[in-house]
Enzyme design. Sequence first.
Site, PDB file in Angstrom:
ATOM      1  N   LYS A 111       0.846  17.563   9.931  1.00  0.00           N
ATOM      2  CA  LYS A 111       2.053  17.065   9.866  1.00  0.00           C
ATOM      3  C   LYS A 111       3.194  17.888  10.340  1.00  0.00           C
ATOM      4  O   LYS A 111       3.943  17.399  10.960  1.00  0.00           O
ATOM      5  CB  LYS A 111       2.406  16.216   8.720  1.00  0.00           C
ATOM      6  CG  LYS A 111       1.444  14.861   8.474  1.00  0.00           C
ATOM      7  CD  LYS A 111       1.933  13.935   7.493  1.00  0.00           C
ATOM      8  CE  LYS A 111       1.178  12.694   7.348  1.00  0.00           C
ATOM      9  NZ  LYS A 111       1.555  11.791   6.399  1.00  0.00           N
ATOM     10  N   LYS A 194      -7.935  11.437  14.567  1.00  0.00           N
ATOM     11  CA  LYS A 194      -8.238  10.247  13.807  1.00  0.00           C
ATOM     12  C   LYS A 194      -6.907   9.058  14.398  1.00  0.00           C
ATOM     13  O   LYS A 194      -5.748   9.483  14.702  1.00  0.00           O
ATOM     14  CB  LYS A 194      -7.870  10.647  12.272  1.00  0.00           C
ATOM     15  CG  LYS A 194      -6.710  10.965  11.996  1.00  0.00           C
ATOM     16  CD  LYS A 194      -6.580  11.031  10.359  1.00  0.00           C
ATOM     17  CE  LYS A 194      -5.098  11.045   9.895  1.00  0.00           C
ATOM     18  NZ  LYS A 194      -4.849  11.411   8.415  1.00  0.00           N
ATOM     19  N   LYS A 197      -1.021   5.783  12.304  1.00  0.00           N
ATOM     20  CA  LYS A 197       0.103   5.078  12.472  1.00  0.00           C
ATOM     21  C   LYS A 197       1.348   5.918  13.191  1.00  0.00           C
ATOM     22  O   LYS A 197       2.009   5.410  13.663  1.00  0.00           O
ATOM     23  CB  LYS A 197       0.776   4.696  10.945  1.00  0.00           C
ATOM     24  CG  LYS A 197       0.120   3.791  10.363  1.00  0.00           C
ATOM     25  CD  LYS A 197       0.933   3.459   9.071  1.00  0.00           C
ATOM     26  CE  LYS A 197      -0.300   3.104   7.765  1.00  0.00           C
ATOM     27  NZ  LYS A 197      -0.066   3.601   6.488  1.00  0.00           N
TER      28      LYS A 197
HETATM   29  P1  AMP Z   1      -2.022   6.382   5.164  1.00  0.00           P
HETATM   30  O1  AMP Z   1      -1.914   5.402   6.157  1.00  0.00           O
HETATM   31  O2  AMP Z   1      -2.075   7.681   5.547  1.00  0.00           O
HETATM   32  O3  AMP Z   1      -1.231   6.095   3.968  1.00  0.00           O
HETATM   33  O4  AMP Z   1      -3.415   6.030   4.602  1.00  0.00           O
HETATM   34  C1  AMP Z   1      -3.764   5.033   3.715  1.00  0.00           C
HETATM   35  C2  AMP Z   1      -5.452   4.894   3.517  1.00  0.00           C
HETATM   36  O5  AMP Z   1      -6.160   4.769   4.720  1.00  0.00           O
HETATM   37  C3  AMP Z   1      -6.142   6.328   2.860  1.00  0.00           C
HETATM   38  O6  AMP Z   1      -7.190   6.000   2.229  1.00  0.00           O
HETATM   39  C4  AMP Z   1      -6.647   7.036   4.177  1.00  0.00           C
HETATM   40  O7  AMP Z   1      -7.651   7.948   4.018  1.00  0.00           O
HETATM   41  C5  AMP Z   1      -6.890   5.861   5.025  1.00  0.00           C
HETATM   42  N1  AMP Z   1      -6.912   6.292   6.371  1.00  0.00           N
HETATM   43  C6  AMP Z   1      -6.043   6.442   7.244  1.00  0.00           C
HETATM   44  N2  AMP Z   1      -6.341   6.675   8.492  1.00  0.00           N
HETATM   45  C7  AMP Z   1      -7.716   6.554   8.479  1.00  0.00           C
HETATM   46  C8  AMP Z   1      -8.610   6.492   9.587  1.00  0.00           C
HETATM   47  N3  AMP Z   1      -8.289   6.733  10.815  1.00  0.00           N
HETATM   48  N4  AMP Z   1      -9.902   6.557   9.297  1.00  0.00           N
HETATM   49  C9  AMP Z   1     -10.195   6.058   8.123  1.00  0.00           C
HETATM   50  N5  AMP Z   1      -9.483   5.862   7.103  1.00  0.00           N
HETATM   51  C10 AMP Z   1      -8.229   6.042   7.340  1.00  0.00           C
END
Ligand code: AMP
Length: 332
Positions: A111, A194, A197
């Site tokens: 990040k 990956k 968002k």
């Molecule tokens: P975040 O959007 O970073 O707050 O992530 C929220 C949840 O979604 C966390 O448990 C992350 O590990 C999961 N997550 C985010 N991006 C991915 C992805 N590309 N594949 C699988 N899990 C994800």
Amino acid sequence: MQRIFSGIQPTGVPHLGNYLGAIRNWAALQTSHECLYCVVDLHAITADHDPKTLAGSTRDLAASLIACGIDPAKHILFNQSAVHAHVRLGWIFTCVARMGWLNRMTQFKDKAGKDRENVSTGLFTYPNLMAADILAYHATRVPVGEDQKQHIELANDIAEKFNHDMGTDFFPHIEPMIMGPAARVMSLRDGAKKMSKSDASDQSRINLTDDAETIALKIKRAKTDPEPLPSEAEGLESRPEARNLVGIYAALMDTDHAHVLKQFGGQGFGAFKSQLADLVVEKLAPIASETRRLLADPAHVDSVLRDGARRAAALANPIVDEAERLVGFLKP
Ligand code: AMP
Ligand code: TRP
């Protein structure tokens, strides 16, 4: 019954990676665990954010979670800033964690990129707050996507050092729960990144709010290679884009890579992509429409969150009070 805690940031719209890596599992775990699910708005301000949209994004995400099957009557759904225990314990953990530990965090390195001098100090200490999120409830199971595994390991290091330094066994050991064939969903444009968002290209992800036409087009344009699909799972090893699409299909069908390849092995991507698009639409359309229905009454969503925060605080406050006593604060 074991207690679960997990969180998701209200930055942007949740996507298929969030759904398959996390949210879908959160919903499934409700039958066997006591669950707390948190929209982590404190974490969302570690990067630049728009103060005009944060509250709305927090509410939108809460509505999506309910639409995905999170049951706020049986379990607890709330937004992080409404429960002060997180910040109180987060500060203590910021004084327990070591610079060297945080320096190793790959999410921070990703990040911050080359701009380390200019990111907020909150982005650096982010994992301390995440450890506090979980441990303020003495939760022992944390369902997350694979990218969060390192943060859970750090939370355990923090808990162990706290216990050691204060001469206690107060904080429990935490286990990550990394589930299913899509624990790491990759970008549709680049199998090495990956799905995220924060990716500049909307074509790289499928948002839970995308309509059928958008989903079909994104999958049709998804990057692949010229070979037909292999017949065995081993054949996906050096083919990240193919592996990603097969993993998404497998997760949505509640099966594994091998099973999907039994059906599609030897075929080109054309037919597979069109069936994948139908499947994604079939699974996501009801979520999008339920989210819209819930957001027609924003006051109701807010009241659900308010009630969740009240119940979360009742669990966390005594635990954080005790942590403060163990640290040695005067409690006059
Ligand atoms: P975040 O959007 O970073 O707050 O992530 C929220 C949840 O979604 C966390 O448990 C992350 O590990 C999961 N997550 C985010 N991006 C991915 C992805 N590309 N594949 C699988 N899990 C994800
Ligand atoms: N760091 C997680 C992410 O970016 C979100 C998060 C914050 C979280 N606090 C948490 C996840 C506690 C699990 C438990 O995805």
